[in-house]
Design an enzyme around this catalytic site. Structure first.
Site, PDB file in Angstrom:
ATOM      1  N   ARG A  98     -43.085 -77.565  40.257  1.00 12.49           N
ATOM      2  CA  ARG A  98     -41.965 -77.208  39.392  1.00 12.49           C
ATOM      3  C   ARG A  98     -41.782 -78.195  38.246  1.00 12.49           C
ATOM      4  NH1 ARG A  98     -38.952 -73.972  43.505  1.00 12.49           N
ATOM      5  NH2 ARG A  98     -36.995 -73.214  42.677  1.00 12.49           N
ATOM      6  N   ARG A 108     -29.578 -73.539  38.380  1.00  8.03           N
ATOM      7  CA  ARG A 108     -31.006 -73.452  38.719  1.00  8.03           C
ATOM      8  C   ARG A 108     -31.810 -72.895  37.545  1.00  8.03           C
ATOM      9  NH1 ARG A 108     -30.544 -69.937  43.815  1.00  8.03           N
ATOM     10  NH2 ARG A 108     -32.818 -70.023  43.899  1.00  8.03           N
ATOM     11  N   ARG A 118     -27.841 -67.400  50.797  1.00 10.66           N
ATOM     12  CA  ARG A 118     -28.084 -68.831  50.609  1.00 10.66           C
ATOM     13  C   ARG A 118     -26.904 -69.471  49.877  1.00 10.66           C
ATOM     14  NH1 ARG A 118     -34.008 -69.049  48.002  1.00 10.66           N
ATOM     15  NH2 ARG A 118     -32.960 -70.720  46.867  1.00 10.66           N
ATOM     16  N   LYS A 159     -40.880 -63.851  43.559  1.00 17.28           N
ATOM     17  CA  LYS A 159     -42.084 -64.593  43.972  1.00 17.28           C
ATOM     18  C   LYS A 159     -42.226 -64.592  45.498  1.00 17.28           C
ATOM     19  CE  LYS A 159     -40.938 -68.585  42.146  1.00 17.28           C
ATOM     20  NZ  LYS A 159     -39.549 -68.252  41.715  1.00 17.28           N
ATOM     21  N   ARG A 187     -29.096 -61.027  46.865  1.00 12.42           N
ATOM     22  CA  ARG A 187     -30.165 -61.450  47.770  1.00 12.42           C
ATOM     23  C   ARG A 187     -29.621 -61.851  49.132  1.00 12.42           C
ATOM     24  NH1 ARG A 187     -34.648 -65.469  45.682  1.00 12.42           N
ATOM     25  NH2 ARG A 187     -33.022 -67.031  45.442  1.00 12.42           N
TER      26      ARG A 187
HETATM   27  P1  AMP Z   1     -36.307 -71.907  45.874  1.00 13.16           P
HETATM   28  O1  AMP Z   1     -36.121 -71.315  47.236  1.00 13.16           O
HETATM   29  O2  AMP Z   1     -37.746 -71.934  45.440  1.00 13.16           O
HETATM   30  O3  AMP Z   1     -35.409 -71.267  44.844  1.00 13.16           O
HETATM   31  O4  AMP Z   1     -35.884 -73.439  45.985  1.00 13.16           O
HETATM   32  C1  AMP Z   1     -34.554 -73.799  46.364  1.00 13.16           C
HETATM   33  C2  AMP Z   1     -34.268 -75.212  45.931  1.00 13.16           C
HETATM   34  O5  AMP Z   1     -35.166 -76.133  46.586  1.00 13.16           O
HETATM   35  C3  AMP Z   1     -34.443 -75.501  44.442  1.00 13.16           C
HETATM   36  O6  AMP Z   1     -33.303 -75.115  43.678  1.00 13.16           O
HETATM   37  C4  AMP Z   1     -34.655 -77.014  44.461  1.00 13.16           C
HETATM   38  O7  AMP Z   1     -33.450 -77.714  44.665  1.00 13.16           O
HETATM   39  C5  AMP Z   1     -35.511 -77.208  45.710  1.00 13.16           C
HETATM   40  N1  AMP Z   1     -36.960 -77.092  45.389  1.00 13.16           N
HETATM   41  C6  AMP Z   1     -37.801 -76.097  45.747  1.00 13.16           C
HETATM   42  N2  AMP Z   1     -39.037 -76.324  45.282  1.00 13.16           N
HETATM   43  C7  AMP Z   1     -38.985 -77.493  44.614  1.00 13.16           C
HETATM   44  C8  AMP Z   1     -39.931 -78.253  43.875  1.00 13.16           C
HETATM   45  N3  AMP Z   1     -41.199 -77.834  43.728  1.00 13.16           N
HETATM   46  N4  AMP Z   1     -39.511 -79.414  43.301  1.00 13.16           N
HETATM   47  C9  AMP Z   1     -38.250 -79.848  43.436  1.00 13.16           C
HETATM   48  N5  AMP Z   1     -37.300 -79.167  44.095  1.00 13.16           N
HETATM   49  C10 AMP Z   1     -37.648 -77.990  44.689  1.00 13.16           C
END
Ligand code: AMP
Length: 222
Positions: A91, A174, A163, A16, A130
Site C-alpha cells: 500500500r 481510508r 467492520r 478486491k 458491506r
Molecule cells: P483492508 O481490509 O484492506 O481495507 O485493510 C483494513 C485496514 O488495515 C487499513 O485501513 C489499514 O489500517 C490496515 N492495512 C491493511 N493493509 C495494509 C498495508 N498494506 N499497509 C498498512 N496498513 C494496512
C-alpha cells in the site's frame, strides 16, 4: 505452468477481496488479505495486533515494517509452488520495494498487478452496505451481494458483522490515505509493465470475467 502471483491494488470497497476469494475458489490461489491478517492479529491481541489496532480503527496505515514482516511470513507459510493473490498489500512505495526484494530473495516474481478502478461515490455506498463473516471473513453486501439467509454466512453459517472501520467517516479517511499513500503505486507498477486496469464499477460477475480475461493474456515465464 508456474504458479500465478498477483497483487490486487485499488481503493477499499472496489471488490478486491470478493475477486481474490473467487480466484481462490476457481484456481486454487491463496488469497492473502493484509486487512484480514491484521484483523486476526487484533482479535488475538497479539503484539502485532496491539501495534496495528489504532491505525486500523482510524483509517491510517500500519507501519511499513510491521505489515511487510507479516505478509512475507504469510507467503512463507504457503507451499513454494502455490500461487497467491496479495489483496491490500503493498500500500506504499516502500512496501512495494520491500515486496520486490522479498520475492526476489525467494526466487519468486509477480505476474501482474490488477488495478481495481471505481468512482468514489460508488465506493462509499458499497462499503456502508458491506457485511463480513465473523468466522471465515467472506464478504457480502446488503444491496447487491446478500447472503441466502439474512445475517448468516453462506459458506460457514457464521454471523455477519459490519467492520468498525466501515463507518462513513472512517471510510472517507481510508480513501484519503489511499489517494496520498497508495495511488503512487499505480505509476510504480505501470513503469514495471505489470499494471492491468480493471473496471471495478461493474457487478461482481462482470468483474470476475474481466479478471479472468486479463489473466488469460499474461505471458508467463516462471
Ligand atoms: P483492508 O481490509 O484492506 O481495507 O485493510 C483494513 C485496514 O488495515 C487499513 O485501513 C489499514 O489500517 C490496515 N492495512 C491493511 N493493509 C495494509 C498495508 N498494506 N499497509 C498498512 N496498513 C494496512
Amino acid at each position: 505452468m508456474p504458479p500465478l502471483r498477483l497483487v490486487f491494488l485499488g481503493p477499499p470497497g472496489t471488490g478486491k477481496g470478493t475477486q481474490a476469494q473467487r480466484l481462490a475458489d476457481s484456481r486454487g490461489l491463496a488469497a492473502l488479505s493484509s486487512g484480514n491478517v491484521l484483523r486476526n492479529e487484533i482479535r488475538q491481541q497479539s503484539d502485532i495486533g496491539k501495534a496495528a489496532q489504532g491505525f486500523v480503527q482510524s483509517g491510517g496505515l500500519v507501519p511499513d515494517a510491521v505489515i511487510c514482516g507479516v505478509m512475507l511470513a504469510a507467503v512463507d507459510r504457503l507451499a513454494p509452488s502455490a500461487g497467491f493473490v496479495l489483496d491490500g498489500f503493498p500500500r506504499t512505495v516502500p512496501q512495494a520495494e520491500a515486496l520486490a526484494g522479498g520475492l526476489a530473495a525467494r526466487q519468486m516474481r509477480l505476474d501482474a498487478v490488477l488495478d481495481f478502478r471505481c468512482p468514489e461515490s460508488e465506493i462509499v455506498g458499497r462499503i456502508v452496505g458491506r457485511r463480513v463473516c465473523s468466522n471465515c471473513q467472506t464478504t457480502y453486501n446488503t444491496s447487491f451481494l446478500p447472503p441466502r439467509v439474512a445475517d448468516r454466512c453462506d459458506r460457514c453459517g457464521g454471523a455477519l458483522v459490519q467492520r468498525v472501520d466501515d463507518r462513513e467517516d472512517v471510510v472517507r479517511a481510508r480513501l484519503r490515505t489511499y489517494a496520498e499513500q497508495t495511488a503512487p503505486l499505480v505509476n510504480f507498477y505501470d513503469r514495471l509493465g505489470l499494471l492491468r486496469p480493471i473496471d471495478a464499477a461493474a457487478d461482481a460477475a462482470a468483474v470476475e470475467a474481466e479478471v479472468n480475461g486479463v489473466l488469460s493474456t499474461l505471458r508467463r515465464s516462471g
